[in-house]
Design a protein around this motif. Structure first.
Motif, PDB file in Angstrom:
ATOM      1  N   THR A  72       0.824  -1.217   0.000  1.00 24.58           N
ATOM      2  CA  THR A  72       0.000   0.000   0.000  1.00 24.58           C
ATOM      3  C   THR A  72       0.852   1.259   0.000  1.00 24.58           C
ATOM      4  OG1 THR A  72      -1.795  -1.125   1.169  1.00 24.58           O
ATOM      5  CG2 THR A  72      -1.808   1.273   1.204  1.00 24.58           C
ATOM      6  N   ILE A  73       1.860   1.313   0.885  1.00 18.47           N
ATOM      7  CA  ILE A  73       2.671   2.536   0.974  1.00 18.47           C
ATOM      8  C   ILE A  73       3.654   2.648  -0.188  1.00 18.47           C
ATOM      9  CG2 ILE A  73       2.480   2.562   3.484  1.00 18.47           C
ATOM     10  CD1 ILE A  73       5.421   1.674   3.596  1.00 18.47           C
ATOM     11  N   SER A  74       3.824   1.561  -0.951  1.00 22.00           N
ATOM     12  CA  SER A  74       4.739   1.589  -2.097  1.00 22.00           C
ATOM     13  C   SER A  74       4.022   1.963  -3.389  1.00 22.00           C
ATOM     14  CB  SER A  74       5.410   0.222  -2.270  1.00 22.00           C
ATOM     15  OG  SER A  74       6.162  -0.126  -1.126  1.00 22.00           O
ATOM     16  N   PHE A 114       2.113   4.721  -5.301  1.00 20.98           N
ATOM     17  CA  PHE A 114       1.763   6.135  -5.362  1.00 20.98           C
ATOM     18  C   PHE A 114       0.957   6.408  -6.631  1.00 20.98           C
ATOM     19  CE2 PHE A 114       4.889   6.420  -2.079  1.00 20.98           C
ATOM     20  CZ  PHE A 114       4.528   7.547  -1.343  1.00 20.98           C
ATOM     21  N   ASP A 150      -2.287  10.672  -5.174  1.00 16.58           N
ATOM     22  CA  ASP A 150      -1.277  10.895  -4.135  1.00 16.58           C
ATOM     23  C   ASP A 150      -0.392  12.089  -4.490  1.00 16.58           C
ATOM     24  OD1 ASP A 150      -1.993   8.775  -2.451  1.00 16.58           O
ATOM     25  OD2 ASP A 150      -0.870   7.343  -3.651  1.00 16.58           O
ATOM     26  N   TYR A 193      -4.316   4.786   3.303  1.00 17.06           N
ATOM     27  CA  TYR A 193      -3.358   5.743   3.848  1.00 17.06           C
ATOM     28  C   TYR A 193      -3.182   6.872   2.844  1.00 17.06           C
ATOM     29  CZ  TYR A 193      -2.240   1.676   6.706  1.00 17.06           C
ATOM     30  OH  TYR A 193      -2.336   0.597   7.532  1.00 17.06           O
ATOM     31  N   LYS A 234       1.920   7.524   3.701  1.00 17.87           N
ATOM     32  CA  LYS A 234       2.774   6.613   2.935  1.00 17.87           C
ATOM     33  C   LYS A 234       4.234   7.045   3.035  1.00 17.87           C
ATOM     34  CE  LYS A 234      -0.676   5.215  -0.509  1.00 17.87           C
ATOM     35  NZ  LYS A 234      -1.039   5.228  -1.954  1.00 17.87           N
ATOM     36  N   TRP A 252       7.559   5.097   4.810  1.00 14.59           N
ATOM     37  CA  TRP A 252       8.873   4.875   4.210  1.00 14.59           C
ATOM     38  C   TRP A 252       9.981   5.514   5.039  1.00 14.59           C
ATOM     39  CZ3 TRP A 252      10.990   1.638   1.057  1.00 14.59           C
ATOM     40  CH2 TRP A 252      10.197   0.950   0.139  1.00 14.59           C
TER      41      TRP A 252
END
Length: 217
Positions: free
Chosen positions: A84-86, A88, A92, A118, A123, A127
């Motif tokens: 999810t956080i990877s 974009f 975003d 998120y 995000k 990281w």
């Protein structure tokens, strides 16, 4: 009428979040007290600077090992978070261009772009925490076993360690403000403190893309 809620964070994630955060705060507190003479008094909260140094040195092991244990026991959960956080999206990028509307009216925002589970800021924070924590662990080990490494490498490790700790500390302060104090987003704190649940109406407004995914599942 009961307010409908949606689960955002699992129990294991909440436990890990607070254990890791509290550990970092203690290490930041002891680290600052050891680094700056004017802050030596902070170390006295642990009895002496020697005690503060001992706590900082050995609590670092817990800070490094805890995420390894969490990922090992919750690999699927972490994999989904990492994916999810990877990812974009164009939304975003738009969110980042207006900083989520948090600085309005300094940065004028007509409409905040819809976000997933998120937002883009969260995000990036994810990281930052991952990368800087790894750097803190590596440089901390070099400093711990300084006799095994060249002096130049140890000095570089100290500089990187101080920078990462300071930057991460500042990021935590901003994160706390947005999650606990800012009136437009302070409901986020409850998702980590309580049952991991958050109001459906809040998700509709702040995490519209995620809400659409939940409706389809």
């Amino acid at each position: 009428m009961a307010v409908k809620k949606i689960e955002k964070h699992k129990k294991n994630t909440r436990i890990f979040h607070w254990l890791h955060l509290i550990t970092f705060i203690i290490m930041l507190w002891t680290g600052v007290s050891l680094l700056y003479p004017w802050a030596n008094v902070l170390g006295m909260t642990f009895g002496s600077l020697r005690n503060a140094a001992f706590i900082h040195k050995y609590l670092g092991w817990f800070y490094v090992i805890l995420p390894i244990i969490y990922v090992s026991w919750n690999f699927k959960l972490f994999s989904n978070f990492f994916k999810t956080i990877s990812t974009f999206t164009p939304e975003d990028k738009k969110w980042l261009s207006v900083l989520g509307g948090y600085l309005h009216p300094i940065i004028k925002v007509d409409e905040v772009p819809p976000q997933g589970k998120y937002n883009a800021g969260q995000k990036l924070l994810g990281w930052i925490i991952i990368v800087f924590s790894i750097l803190l662990g590596i440089t901390g080990l070099i400093m711990f076993y300084y006799a095994l490494f060249p002096g130049l490498l140890v000095r570089m490790a100290i500089m990187i360690h101080v920078f990462c700790g300071t930057f991460l500390g500042a990021a935590v302060i901003v994160h706390f403000y947005l999650a606990a104090i800012n009136p437009t987003s302070n409901k986020e704190l409850g998702t980590m403190l309580g049952s991991g649940m958050i109001e459906e109406d809040y998700v509709k407004h702040h995490n519209a893309l995620w809400y659409e995914e939940l409706k389809k599942s």
